[in-house]
Design an enzyme around this catalytic site. Structure first.
Site, short mmCIF file in Angstrom:
data_model
loop_
_atom_site.label_atom_id
_atom_site.label_comp_id
_atom_site.label_asym_id
_atom_site.label_seq_id
_atom_site.Cartn_x
_atom_site.Cartn_y
_atom_site.Cartn_z
N CYS A 183 127.59 -82.83 -22.04
CA CYS A 183 126.26 -83.15 -22.57
C CYS A 183 125.18 -82.89 -21.52
O CYS A 183 125.29 -83.31 -20.38
CB CYS A 183 126.23 -84.62 -23.00
N HIS B 268 123.06 -87.16 -27.81
CA HIS B 268 122.71 -88.19 -26.82
C HIS B 268 121.39 -88.85 -27.25
O HIS B 268 120.43 -88.15 -27.53
CB HIS B 268 122.58 -87.56 -25.44
N CYS C 263 123.57 -86.49 -20.35
CA CYS C 263 124.32 -87.59 -19.73
C CYS C 263 124.04 -87.63 -18.22
O CYS C 263 123.74 -86.60 -17.60
CB CYS C 263 125.82 -87.41 -19.98
N GLN D 205 111.21 -87.50 -27.63
CA GLN D 205 110.36 -86.56 -26.90
C GLN D 205 108.92 -87.06 -26.87
O GLN D 205 108.51 -87.88 -27.71
CB GLN D 205 110.39 -85.20 -27.59
N HIS E 257 126.05 -92.05 -23.97
CA HIS E 257 125.98 -90.92 -24.87
C HIS E 257 126.04 -91.33 -26.35
O HIS E 257 125.54 -90.63 -27.22
CB HIS E 257 127.16 -89.98 -24.54
N ASN F 83 113.79 -86.96 -32.89
CA ASN F 83 114.56 -86.26 -33.93
C ASN F 83 115.97 -86.75 -33.78
O ASN F 83 116.54 -86.67 -32.69
CB ASN F 83 114.61 -84.75 -33.66
N HIS G 269 117.96 -89.80 -27.57
CA HIS G 269 116.77 -89.37 -26.82
C HIS G 269 115.60 -89.10 -27.76
O HIS G 269 115.79 -88.92 -28.96
CB HIS G 269 117.08 -88.08 -26.03
N SER H 17 119.11 -81.15 -31.20
CA SER H 17 120.05 -80.29 -30.51
C SER H 17 121.15 -81.06 -29.80
O SER H 17 122.12 -80.47 -29.34
CB SER H 17 119.28 -79.42 -29.51
P1 H2U Z 1 115.67 -82.45 -29.84
O1 H2U Z 1 115.05 -83.80 -29.75
O2 H2U Z 1 115.13 -81.66 -30.99
O3 H2U Z 1 117.15 -82.49 -29.84
O4 H2U Z 1 115.29 -81.68 -28.53
C1 H2U Z 1 115.77 -82.00 -27.27
C2 H2U Z 1 114.84 -81.40 -26.26
O5 H2U Z 1 115.48 -81.38 -24.99
C3 H2U Z 1 114.47 -79.97 -26.59
O6 H2U Z 1 113.07 -79.91 -26.67
C4 H2U Z 1 115.16 -80.20 -24.32
C5 H2U Z 1 114.99 -79.17 -25.40
O7 H2U Z 1 114.07 -78.20 -25.02
N1 H2U Z 1 116.23 -79.90 -23.38
C6 H2U Z 1 115.93 -79.76 -22.04
O8 H2U Z 1 114.76 -79.86 -21.66
N2 H2U Z 1 116.93 -79.50 -21.16
C7 H2U Z 1 118.23 -79.33 -21.51
O9 H2U Z 1 119.06 -79.10 -20.68
C8 H2U Z 1 118.64 -79.49 -22.93
C9 H2U Z 1 117.57 -79.78 -23.92
ZN ZN Z 2 125.18 -87.52 -23.27
#
Ligand code: H2U
Ligand code: ZN
Length: 462
Positions: free
Chosen positions: A169, A281, A172, A285, A232, A270, A283, A278
């Protein structure tokens, strides 16, 4: 049919009248019921049901009418003279003298304070449009469509049990991210700059097209990712109240810091692959920009205009009216109200509002923040319980723009993509892409379903 075979006031009164006065003298009462009820169904079809559901004054009048009727009915029963021993037990002549069968007009009028008749007519739902006073948009509501068969795509949110730590992940603690940076071995909440940010802090000075038909504007901003927990598999509904409280504090601090430099800060989450998330985990934004995004500008304009007309914030009025009748309320505490909004587009959409007028996250009192953690855990648990899986959604806070604090109210929208079950996703396609949003189950039915669910998580682990 339902009306005929279930014991309601009409059936009981007709039976009593038939027994006391005979069929012939009960006919005006019988006709009054048929016409009165039929007329009521007709008016509900024309929109009287909507008035009934949305107007607290109409509801109060109905309630008072119902109470007066019950008191009158009780008095009638109590004032029937008792039969003396040896008297004919069928019907006393004294009662016969005093009581008359209900007239046609009385029976017609009675339907308006007959609770059962209302419940039956209100459940007959017809297509109508509802107005969203926050955006100025309309939504087409077609409750009768819920019976349509579905032979389309079936999806299911992942039921796979996730580990507390996943070496693969990106989010993590201690792991390498996709952008090549390494996460620290964080223990609480971890916030970092998005490696693939949609907005950038520094831009070269560049001319963008500025004509009526080809119009562009340069923008600057920052995008951050906020990991709610090092675990996670710990989604928000599974967190303790103090852990959710930590997330709220982080949202407040981020808003305060970024809004000092940017015009608008969007805090969102999201959740679930179905929402294009994506990574499982937990999270969210935060995107901050030097411009006012379209939907935020729309809600700001509608709230400003409402305030000009009424000198009261739109969402405070809305929260008061929703809380007063409660038919769309899913959860409520001293400081917060969660409703399936009257104008909801998504089947199980929720709007979470503070009861006091609060412009933005940093303005919440500590007590309001504590109550927020409680109400968030409550509604997110209900969501998971609805499908007995982790419920997917997009959620986000809307906060007042600078200068709009008097009229623009803090609130959260939850937009879940599921239609009727875990498998059937709602697609905004066809008519919705081309003409207007549309929904099948009514917001009231969705609220009933969510309200009936337990506020204890189905897994029993939270
Ligand atoms: P979601 O909330 O749509 O899953 O997006 C996760 C965000 O995390 C996404 O905007 C960022 C992606 O650009 N990200 C990172 O900045 N670094 C990473 O290593 C993975 C995802
Ligand atoms: Zn994780």
């Amino acid at each position: 049919m339902v009306m005929l075979y279930t014991p309601g006031p009409n059936n009981s009164m007709l039976a009593v009248s038939g027994a006391n006065f005979g069929l012939q003298r009960t006919i005006p009462h019988l006709l009054g019921v048929s016409l009165g009820f039929g007329f009521m169904v007709f008016l509900v079809g024309l929109g009287a049901g909507q008035i009934m559901q949305t107007s607290p004054i109409v509801q109060r009048i109905m309630r008072l009418g119902g109470i007066l009727f019950i008191l009158w009915f009780a008095w009638k029963i109590a004032s029937v003279p008792a039969n003396k021993p040896g008297e004919d037990v069928n019907i006393s002549s004294k009662a016969e003298k005093r009581n008359k069968p209900l007239t046609f007009i009385q029976a017609t009028l009675f339907q308006w304070i007959n609770g059962k008749a209302w419940m039956i007519t209100a459940s007959m739902e017809y297509p109508h449009r509802r107005y969203n006073p926050l955006t100025g948009e309309w939504v087409l509501v077609s409750p009768h469509r819920t019976k349509r068969p579905w032979q389309g795509k079936l999806e299911k949110p992942s039921a796979e049990k996730k580990p507390e730590f996943d070496a693969g992940c990106y989010l993590c603690p201690g792991n390498l991210r996709a952008g090549g940076k390494q996460n620290p071995p964080y223990a609480g909440i971890y916030i970092f700059e998005n490696d693939f940010a949609a907005l950038l802090k520094d831009l070269p000075e560049e001319d963008t097209p500025r004509s009526e038909l080809f119009n562009a504007l340069p923008v600057k901003g920052e995008c951050r990712v906020i990991c709610f927990s090092p675990k996670h598999n710990l989604t928000l509904p599974l967190m303790s109240l103090s852990e959710i409280g930590g997330v709220i504090t982080a949202w407040q601090q981020q808003t305060a810091e970024l809004s000092s430099r940017y015009k608008y800060v969007q805090v969102f989450e999201n959740k679930g692959e179905m929402m294009g998330c994506s990574n499982p985990h937990p999270h969210g934004q935060i995107w901050a920009g030097d411009f006012i995004p379209t939907l935020v500008a729309q809600e700001d304009k509608m709230q400003r205009e409402y305030f000009t007309r009424h000198s009261r914030p739109l969402l405070k009025d809305y929260a008061e009216q929703e809380s007063a009748h409660g038919i769309r309320t899913v959860a409520e505490n001293e400081s917060w109200l969660a409703v399936v909004p009257y104008w909801a587009v998504w089947p199980y959409e929720l709007l979470l509002l503070p009861k006091r007028h609060v412009p933005a996250l940093p303005s919440l009192t500590p007590v309001e923040s504590t109550h927020l953690a409680e109400v968030l855990k409550n509604i997110l648990t209900r969501y998971d319980n609805l499908i007995q899986l982790s419920y997917p959604y997009s959620m986000g806070w809307h906060q007042a723009l600078s200068g709009a604090e008097a009229y623009s109210g803090l609130h959260v929208h939850f937009y879940p993509p599921l239609l009727r079950s875990a498998e059937v996703k709602k697609f905004m396609v066809g008519y919705e892409m081309l003409a207007e949003s549309q929904r099948d189950i009514s917001p009231e039915t969705a609220a009933d379903t969510l309200r009936a669910l337990s506020s204890v998580h189905y897994t029993g682990i939270a």
